[in-house]
Each structure stands twice: as C-alpha cells, then as structure tokens.
Design a protein around this motif. Structure first.
Motif, PDB file in Angstrom:
ATOM      1  N   PRO A  19       0.733  -1.346  -0.032  1.00  0.00           N
ATOM      2  CA  PRO A  19       0.066   0.193   0.129  1.00  0.00           C
ATOM      3  C   PRO A  19       0.961   1.362  -0.160  1.00  0.00           C
ATOM      4  CG  PRO A  19      -0.793  -1.417   1.644  1.00  0.00           C
ATOM      5  CD  PRO A  19       0.552  -1.896   1.244  1.00  0.00           C
ATOM      6  N   TYR A  20       2.182   1.185   0.284  1.00  0.00           N
ATOM      7  CA  TYR A  20       2.979   2.384   0.449  1.00  0.00           C
ATOM      8  C   TYR A  20       4.109   2.352  -0.888  1.00  0.00           C
ATOM      9  CZ  TYR A  20       0.649   1.718   4.835  1.00  0.00           C
ATOM     10  OH  TYR A  20      -0.243   1.459   5.730  1.00  0.00           O
ATOM     11  N   ARG A  21       3.445   2.000  -2.106  1.00  0.00           N
ATOM     12  CA  ARG A  21       4.662   1.882  -3.023  1.00  0.00           C
ATOM     13  C   ARG A  21       5.367   3.172  -3.320  1.00  0.00           C
ATOM     14  NH1 ARG A  21       0.273  -1.163  -5.049  1.00  0.00           N
ATOM     15  NH2 ARG A  21       0.559  -3.182  -5.524  1.00  0.00           N
ATOM     16  N   SER A  22       4.533   4.208  -3.236  1.00  0.00           N
ATOM     17  CA  SER A  22       5.307   5.734  -3.628  1.00  0.00           C
ATOM     18  C   SER A  22       6.466   5.937  -2.457  1.00  0.00           C
ATOM     19  CB  SER A  22       4.387   6.582  -3.547  1.00  0.00           C
ATOM     20  OG  SER A  22       3.796   6.751  -2.310  1.00  0.00           O
ATOM     21  N   LYS A  23       6.034   5.702  -1.255  1.00  0.00           N
ATOM     22  CA  LYS A  23       7.137   5.641  -0.280  1.00  0.00           C
ATOM     23  C   LYS A  23       8.303   4.849  -0.598  1.00  0.00           C
ATOM     24  CE  LYS A  23       4.023   8.337   2.254  1.00  0.00           C
ATOM     25  NZ  LYS A  23       2.703   8.137   1.482  1.00  0.00           N
ATOM     26  N   VAL A  24       8.149   3.706  -0.754  1.00  0.00           N
ATOM     27  CA  VAL A  24       9.168   2.757  -1.157  1.00  0.00           C
ATOM     28  C   VAL A  24       9.987   2.916  -1.910  1.00  0.00           C
ATOM     29  CG1 VAL A  24       9.655   0.330  -1.684  1.00  0.00           C
ATOM     30  CG2 VAL A  24       7.869   0.750  -0.260  1.00  0.00           C
ATOM     31  N   ALA A  25       9.372   3.620  -3.061  1.00  0.00           N
ATOM     32  CA  ALA A  25       9.995   4.380  -4.426  1.00  0.00           C
ATOM     33  C   ALA A  25      11.082   5.303  -4.046  1.00  0.00           C
ATOM     34  CB  ALA A  25       9.028   4.798  -5.478  1.00  0.00           C
ATOM     35  N   ILE A  26      10.477   6.179  -3.018  1.00  0.00           N
ATOM     36  CA  ILE A  26      11.253   7.449  -2.730  1.00  0.00           C
ATOM     37  C   ILE A  26      12.316   7.093  -2.032  1.00  0.00           C
ATOM     38  CG2 ILE A  26      11.281   9.561  -1.218  1.00  0.00           C
ATOM     39  CD1 ILE A  26       8.416   9.772  -1.813  1.00  0.00           C
ATOM     40  N   ALA A  27      12.361   5.988  -0.991  1.00  0.00           N
ATOM     41  CA  ALA A  27      13.280   5.535  -0.321  1.00  0.00           C
ATOM     42  C   ALA A  27      14.326   4.828  -1.090  1.00  0.00           C
ATOM     43  CB  ALA A  27      12.743   4.606   0.828  1.00  0.00           C
ATOM     44  N   ILE A  28      13.945   3.908  -1.944  1.00  0.00           N
ATOM     45  CA  ILE A  28      14.948   3.160  -3.130  1.00  0.00           C
ATOM     46  C   ILE A  28      15.495   4.210  -3.830  1.00  0.00           C
ATOM     47  CG2 ILE A  28      14.895   1.687  -4.871  1.00  0.00           C
ATOM     48  CD1 ILE A  28      12.862   0.035  -3.731  1.00  0.00           C
ATOM     49  N   SER A  76      24.975  12.519   1.628  1.00  0.00           N
ATOM     50  CA  SER A  76      24.518  12.654   2.944  1.00  0.00           C
ATOM     51  C   SER A  76      22.993  12.931   2.855  1.00  0.00           C
ATOM     52  CB  SER A  76      25.345  13.655   3.691  1.00  0.00           C
ATOM     53  OG  SER A  76      26.570  13.251   3.992  1.00  0.00           O
ATOM     54  N   VAL A  77      22.679  13.883   1.953  1.00  0.00           N
ATOM     55  CA  VAL A  77      21.175  14.255   1.677  1.00  0.00           C
ATOM     56  C   VAL A  77      20.487  12.979   1.242  1.00  0.00           C
ATOM     57  CG1 VAL A  77      19.700  15.654   0.260  1.00  0.00           C
ATOM     58  CG2 VAL A  77      21.936  16.706   1.167  1.00  0.00           C
ATOM     59  N   ALA A  78      20.798  12.226   0.304  1.00  0.00           N
ATOM     60  CA  ALA A  78      19.988  11.052   0.132  1.00  0.00           C
ATOM     61  C   ALA A  78      20.189  10.122   1.193  1.00  0.00           C
ATOM     62  CB  ALA A  78      20.921  10.535  -1.288  1.00  0.00           C
ATOM     63  N   ALA A  79      20.793  10.020   1.931  1.00  0.00           N
ATOM     64  CA  ALA A  79      21.008   9.165   3.167  1.00  0.00           C
ATOM     65  C   ALA A  79      19.900   9.676   4.123  1.00  0.00           C
ATOM     66  CB  ALA A  79      22.257   8.998   3.817  1.00  0.00           C
ATOM     67  N   TYR A  80      19.625  11.122   4.327  1.00  0.00           N
ATOM     68  CA  TYR A  80      18.471  11.417   5.104  1.00  0.00           C
ATOM     69  C   TYR A  80      17.190  10.842   4.494  1.00  0.00           C
ATOM     70  CZ  TYR A  80      14.860  14.626   6.812  1.00  0.00           C
ATOM     71  OH  TYR A  80      13.633  14.956   7.165  1.00  0.00           O
ATOM     72  N   PHE A  81      16.946  11.004   3.457  1.00  0.00           N
ATOM     73  CA  PHE A  81      15.720  10.714   2.793  1.00  0.00           C
ATOM     74  C   PHE A  81      15.508   8.982   3.013  1.00  0.00           C
ATOM     75  CE2 PHE A  81      15.924  14.814   0.902  1.00  0.00           C
ATOM     76  CZ  PHE A  81      14.649  15.495   1.164  1.00  0.00           C
ATOM     77  N   ARG A  82      16.451   8.296   2.643  1.00  0.00           N
ATOM     78  CA  ARG A  82      16.441   6.700   2.700  1.00  0.00           C
ATOM     79  C   ARG A  82      16.341   6.764   4.034  1.00  0.00           C
ATOM     80  NH1 ARG A  82      19.858   3.531   4.859  1.00  0.00           N
ATOM     81  NH2 ARG A  82      21.552   5.024   5.231  1.00  0.00           N
ATOM     82  N   PHE A  83      17.067   7.197   4.932  1.00  0.00           N
ATOM     83  CA  PHE A  83      16.961   6.596   6.498  1.00  0.00           C
ATOM     84  C   PHE A  83      15.408   7.256   7.014  1.00  0.00           C
ATOM     85  CE2 PHE A  83      17.036   7.414  11.042  1.00  0.00           C
ATOM     86  CZ  PHE A  83      17.753   6.337  11.518  1.00  0.00           C
ATOM     87  N   TYR A  84      14.892   8.429   6.613  1.00  0.00           N
ATOM     88  CA  TYR A  84      13.487   8.582   7.112  1.00  0.00           C
ATOM     89  C   TYR A  84      12.439   7.939   6.641  1.00  0.00           C
ATOM     90  CZ  TYR A  84       9.418  11.409   7.746  1.00  0.00           C
ATOM     91  OH  TYR A  84       8.155  12.082   8.173  1.00  0.00           O
ATOM     92  N   TRP A  85      12.362   7.622   5.293  1.00  0.00           N
ATOM     93  CA  TRP A  85      11.243   6.797   4.809  1.00  0.00           C
ATOM     94  C   TRP A  85      11.271   5.409   5.098  1.00  0.00           C
ATOM     95  CZ3 TRP A  85       7.204   9.056   3.927  1.00  0.00           C
ATOM     96  CH2 TRP A  85       7.031  10.319   3.445  1.00  0.00           C
ATOM     97  N   MET A  86      12.497   4.789   5.240  1.00  0.00           N
ATOM     98  CA  MET A  86      12.466   3.437   5.476  1.00  0.00           C
ATOM     99  C   MET A  86      12.353   3.256   7.017  1.00  0.00           C
ATOM    100  SD  MET A  86      13.362   1.850   2.848  1.00  0.00           S
ATOM    101  CE  MET A  86      13.538   0.157   3.514  1.00  0.00           C
ATOM    102  N   ILE A  87      12.697   4.239   7.915  1.00  0.00           N
ATOM    103  CA  ILE A  87      12.296   3.922   9.337  1.00  0.00           C
ATOM    104  C   ILE A  87      10.724   4.078   9.149  1.00  0.00           C
ATOM    105  CG2 ILE A  87      12.221   4.897  11.595  1.00  0.00           C
ATOM    106  CD1 ILE A  87      14.783   3.495  10.951  1.00  0.00           C
ATOM    107  N   TRP A  88      10.002   5.067   8.686  1.00  0.00           N
ATOM    108  CA  TRP A  88       8.608   5.272   8.521  1.00  0.00           C
ATOM    109  C   TRP A  88       8.019   4.134   8.205  1.00  0.00           C
ATOM    110  CZ3 TRP A  88       4.802   5.267   5.211  1.00  0.00           C
ATOM    111  CH2 TRP A  88       3.352   5.816   5.678  1.00  0.00           C
ATOM    112  N   LEU A  89       8.583   3.507   7.100  1.00  0.00           N
ATOM    113  CA  LEU A  89       7.924   2.304   6.737  1.00  0.00           C
ATOM    114  C   LEU A  89       7.783   1.342   7.553  1.00  0.00           C
ATOM    115  CD1 LEU A  89       9.328   2.357   3.082  1.00  0.00           C
ATOM    116  CD2 LEU A  89       6.826   2.586   3.597  1.00  0.00           C
ATOM    117  N   GLY A  90       8.975   0.913   8.398  1.00  0.00           N
ATOM    118  CA  GLY A  90       9.053  -0.125   9.560  1.00  0.00           C
ATOM    119  C   GLY A  90       8.109   0.042  10.590  1.00  0.00           C
TER     120      GLY A  90
END
Length: 582
Positions: A19-28, A76-90
């Motif tokens: 259900p959260y494909r868009s968030k997964v896409a941003i994180a990836i 580092s900026v990309a790592a912020y978005f990766r970390f934020y969205w992956m933790i959110w998805l968890g």
C-alpha cells in the motif's frame, strides 16, 4: 501450523509494503543515489592518487578533494531521505500488522482464549512486531544498500582490473556456505527465543493482574523465583541464537578479509610489474573493501531476517487461526429486535478442550417471550454453559437452539449477539471513563441517554460525586469503584443497550444489604418487558421468577415455581435451605 519457508514469511512481511509503493520508491531512489555517491568516491580517490600525488599537482588535489566533498554531501542528503522513509515504513508496517492481528483476534471464539495465555498474545503484539519493525525499517534498508553497493563495487572492480575481480569472485561460494548452514540455525533458535519471551510476558500478565492474591498469600518470593526461572530460559534460548549468529558473521568476515588480503597482495605485484597504476590499485582496494563490508552487512541482515522469520511465523500462526464460531455463508441477519422466544431442543454439549466431559445432556427448554426464568443448581450443573450457548460462544454438539423459530447457527453471529444484554456476576469495567463504560453497548448514545440509563440503574448519584463525573476515568478493571457501584454501571450499560433478552448471572450474590437493595431495584427496571434468564443465587430472584429451572449434572431435573418445587423437589428444597436462605 506446519513450518513455513523463510521465503514465504518474508514475502508476507514485505508484502505489507504494497500500500506504500510511492514511499518505497522514494526510499529506494534515495538509497540508490546514496550508494552511487559512495561508489563514486573510489574514482575520486583514484584521481587524487594518480592525478594529484603521483603527478605532484597541488591544484588537482584541491580540485578533486572538492569533488569528493561535493559527492559526500549529495550522498548525505540522499541518506537522510533513505533513513527517514525506511524507518517510517518500518513503523507503518508494524502498526498495520498490529491492527490486522488485533482485529483477527477479536473474531476468534472463546475456545482459543481458553487454551492460549493472554500474556503470550500480548508478547506477539509487542516483542514480535517491534522486531519486524526493525527488520523493515533498518534491516531492509541496510540490505538493499549493501546489495547495491556490492553490485556497484563489483562492476567498478571489473572496470579497474578484471583479473583481480575474478580472484575475488572465487571466494563468493565460500561466503554462501555459512549463510546456508548457519542461517537455518539462527531462525530455529530465534523462534524458540521469542516463544520463551512470550512465556515471560504471560507470567507477568497473570501475576500482576492477580496481585492481591499474590500478596495476600505472601507468594512474592515464590513467584519471583518462578519468574527468574523463565527469564533464565529466555537467556538459554538467546545464547544458542547469539552463538550461531555470531559464528555466521565471523565466518563471513574471515572469508571476506582473507580474500581481500590475498587479492591486495596479487594487486601489489601487478603494480610493481607495471600492469596497474597505484591509483587503479587504490581504487580497486577501495571497492573491494566496500564489497567486503557490504557482504558482512548482508550477512548481519540475513541474521536479522532469520530472527524476524521466527517472529513472522508466530504472527502468521495467529492470523491463520480460524475461529470455531463463524457466520454461515448464507447467514440471515436479524434486522429488527427479536421477540425473545428461545427453545433448546435436545441440546448436548462438551467443551472442545475436554470433549470427554459431558457438560449438558438432552436439554429441552422453551423460554417464552417476556418470561422471567431462573436457573438453579449446584456448581458445575451447566447453568453458565447455557449462557455460553445462547450467545453462541460455542456450538452445541447435538440438538439445536432457536431464537424466534430460527436456528441460531444459521444467523449472522454479530446480529444474534445484538439481541442479548449480559450482566455477569463479576462486572467488567474498562479502563476508560464512566460514560464510555455505560455506552459500551451503544457507542452512539447521547450524554442525556447515558445519564437516563445511569439514573434507572441507581448509579447517577455516586457518578456525580466522582471527581469528573461521567468523564472520570475508572482505572484498570474499575479500581475506583466499589463492588456495588461496578454492578450498577454494568446494569446501566445493559439498560442503555436496550436489547430484548437479558442474561443475568445474578449480580447481588456478593454485595452487602445496602448495595444489594440498590442493585435489585436497578435489575427490576432492567428486566421489565424483556425475556430474562437469570442464574439465581438469592431467594429474592427465585421468588420473582415466572419459572425456576433446577439443574444437576448437566440435566434439567425439575421445572416449576418456588412454592411447587419446595414441595416436590428434594434437590431444590435442600438448595433453598442451604444457599438461597443463607
């Protein structure tokens, strides 16, 4: 439940992300950008060595250092978005699984809870889902990043030196071997460890809920010892899991580092022979170290996944548990209130957990609409079981039960239960406000309707005296109320629900005279114009009944009025003299 493959469990777990494909896409995307930046750093290092140090150019060193700094900042900026969205998805997946499991548990019949400890279920909600949250939020992120890093590093290693890359690849099968062998052990002991944690949770839940009994019997030291034994069992299971997981990581790191050292030595010979430049070897080793680190991280993630597989299996067990009481495919819903005409036709029953013990035998009983019936008999006669069957918490083994001429097994379950108001002997009060407790059976009720029900139940006066009136939180199990007050709140709940059939496990049996009188007046109001079935403990209830049903050893042995039975039935007469008049 049969053992499920890890791949199946992981497919279920990561399927929760759909259900959260868009968030997964941003994180990836962020993950790929971050990984690419770290990989580009190797080329920056190569340029600094070959075009800076070897060429003895200070300008080139400065230029390439700035490029390396820019790449690091983008990463580092990309790592912020990766970390934020992956933790959110968890967190999101963990919350969704909790909601799904809880909703499913509420559909299960009482026989499930008769054999499953509440504390164990709570452990699955907390410990297991928290573990899955970690795997999805951190494990998945680290695993994907390390996989991309490994593939990218491998490609750049091939670009730098195909020959050295071939030597590195020869070590890959050696890395896969411990993953295959030790990973299964990690999963096995992870599930065992989670089961032991659940046992600890169940024991804590049981002892703390019954703390008055524990302390009244000075059982603290014994319970402390038993709890410590359970904690040590957790440690024993954890010891085996930790041992195999540590061994898995150690084996992979040893193989990876050994391979890198050997390849570095071969590369150094190539530099001395002029086949490679110092910058190319430096870049190659940079990527080799990144690839080795990625493999080590992947091995840790695999350990986490094996641990999560055990937790997933336990949660899937709950989700795949089928209720023993379900509405039939073509269930009939009762769209209006029943008249309350009930028939038990040759009913026989044994509880599923002890099928060899017959609880009811050949029960035939017709309760007419609006009739007030009292069930009387010694403990174990089957009185409470009749309540369970009327509510269809269990299905009869033989015979049938009808409501207004309709077999209750053919009715929609929630529609059937909406015809009953239940007032148990031990009133159930939830850790919420007075208003919430009274409106439990009719959440849409207005404040004025809640107050009218409380007045009818003789509860309004003491509620008004509470610190916040109807908005007073009653605490866990209603600790702020006396026994009589709890009963009147429960009666107000039944009055407000306004259902045609009342099931009353008489609420006055453990009250003092003052409270008993108040509750009795409230019950008289509640039973007006309703079909009432009462498990009787007091003489007053029996005298006011239209008929008395005398039960013994799962059978009906006599039916009649109080006067008739006092003359004709020895069991009832003895029961009345010893209990009802005491």
């Amino acid at each position: 439940m049969q053992k499920v493959k890890t791949s199946t469990l992981m497919s279920w777990l990561f399927g929760q992300l759909k259900p959260y494909r868009s968030k997964v896409a941003i994180a990836i995307v962020a993950l790929i950008i971050a990984a690419a930046c770290w990989l580009l750093l190797g080329q920056g290092v190569k340029a600094v060595v070959d075009d800076g140090f070897i060429a003895n150019s200070a300008d080139n060193i400065t230029r390439y250092m700035l490029v390396v700094l820019g790449i690091a900042l983008v990463g580092s900026v990309a790592a912020y978005f990766r970390f934020y969205w992956m933790i959110w998805l968890g967190e999101r997946v963990s919350a969704d699984i909790r909601k799904e499991v809880y909703s499913h548990l509420l559909t299960l019949a009482p026989d499930f809870f008769a054999t499953t400890r509440t504390g164990e279920v709570i452990s699955r909600f907390t410990a297991d889902t928290t573990l899955l949250q970690s795997v999805v939020g951190m494990g998945l992120s680290m695993g994907l990043r390390s996989t991309i890093t490994f593939i990218g590093a491998l490609c750049l290693m091939l670009f730098s030196s195909p020959m050295l890359t071939l030597y590195v690849l020869l070590s890959v099968p050696l890395v896969l071997l411990p993953i295959r062998v030790l990973g299964a052990k990690v999963r096995l002991y992870s599930k065992t460890s989670q089961d032991r944690v659940a046992d600890v949770g169940a024991y804590v839940d049981e002892t703390l809920h019954e703390i008055h009994t524990v302390q009244a019997y000075s059982h603290e030291a014994i319970d402390t010892g038993l709890f410590q034994d359970r904690v040590e069992n957790v440690m024993q299971a954890a010891h085996s899991r930790i041992k195999y997981r540590a061994l898995l990581v150690a084996c992979i790191m040893a193989i990876s580092v050994s391979a890198i050292v050997v390849v570095a030595w071969i590369g150094a010979q190539s530099v001395l022979e002029g086949v490679l430049t110092a910058g190319e070897l430096t870049a190659f080793m940079f990527y080799a170290v990144m690839a080795g680190g990625a493999v080590a991280t992947i091995s840790e993630v695999i350990g986490e996944i094996q641990k999560a597989a055990g937790a997933s299996e336990r949660l899937m067990e709950l989700l795949h548990t089928q209720t023993s009481i379900a509405s039939p495919a073509q269930a009939e819903a009762l769209t209006s209130k029943a008249s309350g005409d009930i028939k038990l036709n040759n009913v026989g029953f044994s509880y599923p957990q002890s099928p060899e013990n017959t609880v009811l035998t050949s029960i035939n009983l017709h309760i007419k609409s609006g009739e007030r019936i009292a069930l009387v008999g010694p403990s174990g006669a089957g009185k409470s079981t009749i309540f369970q069957l009327l509510l269809r918490f269990y299905d009869v083994n033989s015979g049938d039960i009808t409501l207004d001429g309709k077999n209750i097994a053919e009715l929609e379950v929630s529609s059937l239960r909406q015809q009953y108001a239940l007032v148990p002997q031990e009133s159930v009060i939830f850790a919420s406000t007075v208003a919430d407790n009274i409106s439990y059976g009719r959440p849409s009720a207005s404040q004025s309707e809640i107050q009218e029900a409380a007045k009818a139940a003789r509860a309004h006066n003491f509620i008004e005296e509470l610190p916040n009136g109807y908005q007073t939180n009653l605490g866990e199990r209603g600790v702020r109320l006396s026994g009589g007050q709890k009963q009147r709140v429960a009666i107000a709940r039944a009055i407000l629900a306004d259902r045609p059939i009342l099931l009353l496990d008489e609420a006055t049996s453990s009250l003092d005279a003052g409270n008993e009188q108040q509750v009795k007046i409230a019950l008289d109001v509640l039973m007006e114009n309703r079909t009432s079935v009462v498990i009787a403990h007091r003489l007053a209830t029996v005298i006011n009944s239209d008929r008395i049903i005398v039960m013994d050893k799962g059978q009906i042995v006599a039916i009649g009025t109080h006067v008739d039975l006092m003359e004709s039935n020895d069991l009832y007469r003895e029961f009345a003299q010893l209990q009802l008049m005491s």
